[in-house]
Design an enzyme around this catalytic site. Sequence first.
Site, mmCIF file in Angstrom:
data_model
loop_
_atom_site.group_PDB
_atom_site.id
_atom_site.type_symbol
_atom_site.label_atom_id
_atom_site.label_comp_id
_atom_site.label_asym_id
_atom_site.label_seq_id
_atom_site.Cartn_x
_atom_site.Cartn_y
_atom_site.Cartn_z
ATOM 1 N N LYS B 75 28.348 -69.024 -68.610
ATOM 2 C CA LYS B 75 29.713 -68.879 -68.098
ATOM 3 C C LYS B 75 30.607 -68.291 -69.191
ATOM 4 O O LYS B 75 30.513 -68.711 -70.356
ATOM 5 C CB LYS B 75 30.226 -70.255 -67.663
ATOM 6 C CG LYS B 75 31.559 -70.236 -66.929
ATOM 7 C CD LYS B 75 31.931 -71.644 -66.470
ATOM 8 C CE LYS B 75 33.209 -71.678 -65.656
ATOM 9 N NZ LYS B 75 33.560 -73.039 -65.205
ATOM 10 N N SER B 150 34.804 -73.378 -60.269
ATOM 11 C CA SER B 150 35.045 -72.152 -60.988
ATOM 12 C C SER B 150 33.796 -71.469 -61.555
ATOM 13 O O SER B 150 33.854 -70.286 -61.872
ATOM 14 C CB SER B 150 36.010 -72.433 -62.137
ATOM 15 O OG SER B 150 35.405 -73.243 -63.123
ATOM 16 N N SER B 174 33.613 -77.976 -60.900
ATOM 17 C CA SER B 174 33.311 -76.552 -61.114
ATOM 18 C C SER B 174 31.844 -76.205 -61.329
ATOM 19 O O SER B 174 31.493 -75.027 -61.350
ATOM 20 C CB SER B 174 34.122 -76.014 -62.287
ATOM 21 O OG SER B 174 35.452 -75.771 -61.885
#
EC number: 6.3.5.7
Lengths: 96, 487
Positions: B75, B150, B174
């Site tokens: 990420k 997210s 997330s």
Amino acid sequence: MSLSLDEVRKVAHLARIQLTAEEEEKFAAQLNNILTYVEQLSELDVTDVEPTTRAIDVNNVMRPDQLDRYTDREGLLGCAPDRDEDFFKVPKILNS
Amino acid sequence: MASIRELHQQLVRKERSAVEIAREALDHIAQTEPRVKSFLTLTADLALEQAQRVDAKIAAGESIGPLAGIPIAIKDNMCTRGIRTTCASKMLDNFVPPYESTVTQKLFDAGAVMVGKTNLDEFAMGSSTENSAFQVTANPWDLERVPGGSSGGSAAAVAAGQCLVSIGSDTGGSIRQPAAFCGVVGLKPTYGLVSRYGLVAFASSLDQVGPFGRSVEDTALLLGTIAGYDPKDSTSLNVPIPNYAKSLLPDFRPKSKLKVGVIQETFGAGLDAEVEKAVEDALKVLQELGAEIEVVSCPRFRYGLPTYYIIAPSEASANLARYDGVKYGFRAPGENLLEMYEKTRAAGFGSEVKRRIAIGTYALSAGYYDAYYLRAQKVRTLIKQDFERAFARVDVLISPTAPTTAFKAGEKTDDPVSMYLSDLMTIPVNLAGLPALSLPCGFDRNGMPIGMQIIGDVLREDLVLEVAHAYEQATHWHVKRPEIAPD
């Protein structure tokens, strides 16, 4: 609880974010929706309840007070949007 | 791509090289990326270099660990030295960190092969990855739908077979919510189990880094690689790390009296009927496997969301004060320092980030602190107590991961509160700091994956993984892949 346009402007100034007039209007409405939503927390009696400041308690972390020199000075300064040799360069702070 | 264990055996037996595996992943990314858009930065050269190093080790007769040669995506809110780290924000568009996060350092030391940095909601604030300043990631099962967020890029990359495993971060769901939306496994560890050094801070009392995988075993192997004490993170827990994968024996059955609690408050109004049915069926499977099912009540569970929307923005407003256009990142010109700050933050942050900074600034401002932040911290204590009471009676707790399956892109972007509701089931877990995993438990009539959440007591990742593995082995939902993924 309702947030006025003036309060939105005050919050934006505290947060150092310039908002357009359009954003101010939109944020006032959206922030009011969010604040109305969180109002439900006042349904709960929290008298004598201790606040939780972290999910899992960790004792103070101590380490020996020894100098640990950071060597990549150039790597850090190289990230700056503007610099003058070994200094971060910013616009003037005082208006005089 | 198979599993970590299978790839590892192929490498050790010299049936395939790490470079071949890396090239295959990179080729598949080249084919699918225009449609899925999981990545903000591809690191093909680095991947091949890392793969070559693994091959050299094998050729020299050295032993390699399970993660060696495994293609992984990270990420883009984890700092990677010398590799652009943007947090999907214009603010950090040009930011190249001069240091390495502990998690990526551990992965590189273990020989993992990083194929790229994945898309996210800007600064991890969002539930659909639509808040990225750069691109919208598609759900690999239906390209018109969101992957969740997210960590949407990390979940989509695994689902689309662009890598085998990936790393995400979870502040309110997330990792788990995108795992559910994309039909993969995602685990949020106990707060403090995985180092946050080099994770760009959002809400520091809640943030935690964790793994995504296609199977429970892959997820467990990745967790074992990244978990552990780090003196560079003052919230890091100094505890022994068990061998998570070793406990997933092939013939594992839950211990005879394993007690599974079903959180009553997560069923009912607002829950999609197909999601409800899938989770109820999953409970029957666990019962058949020997678990004892008990309905438990967490009466303050539903206050998790409003509590979160005070605590997370408050902490974010403080954490994001550092983006001032001085030391790194974007700067907009201004006549004086104050004007430069205000213009930099106006142009550098997107709407959702500004909205949350505004809410947090308001909640912490003079006169409102007691009514909002302090009250929210007290409710947080009540939510924790609900979990403590539940875990006095049961071993793990179960709920749906999200109230619905993946929604269509654009459906919720104008209504923040409706978007926030998709994290209803995951947020209380962050407030209590507990470990929780989402794994596939079925599909809805549109063919979209459904996720089930398994919550454990503090540091009981081992038990959460065992239960998840037993369920997975009995159902094999994880074997079904979207069309876009290779065989």
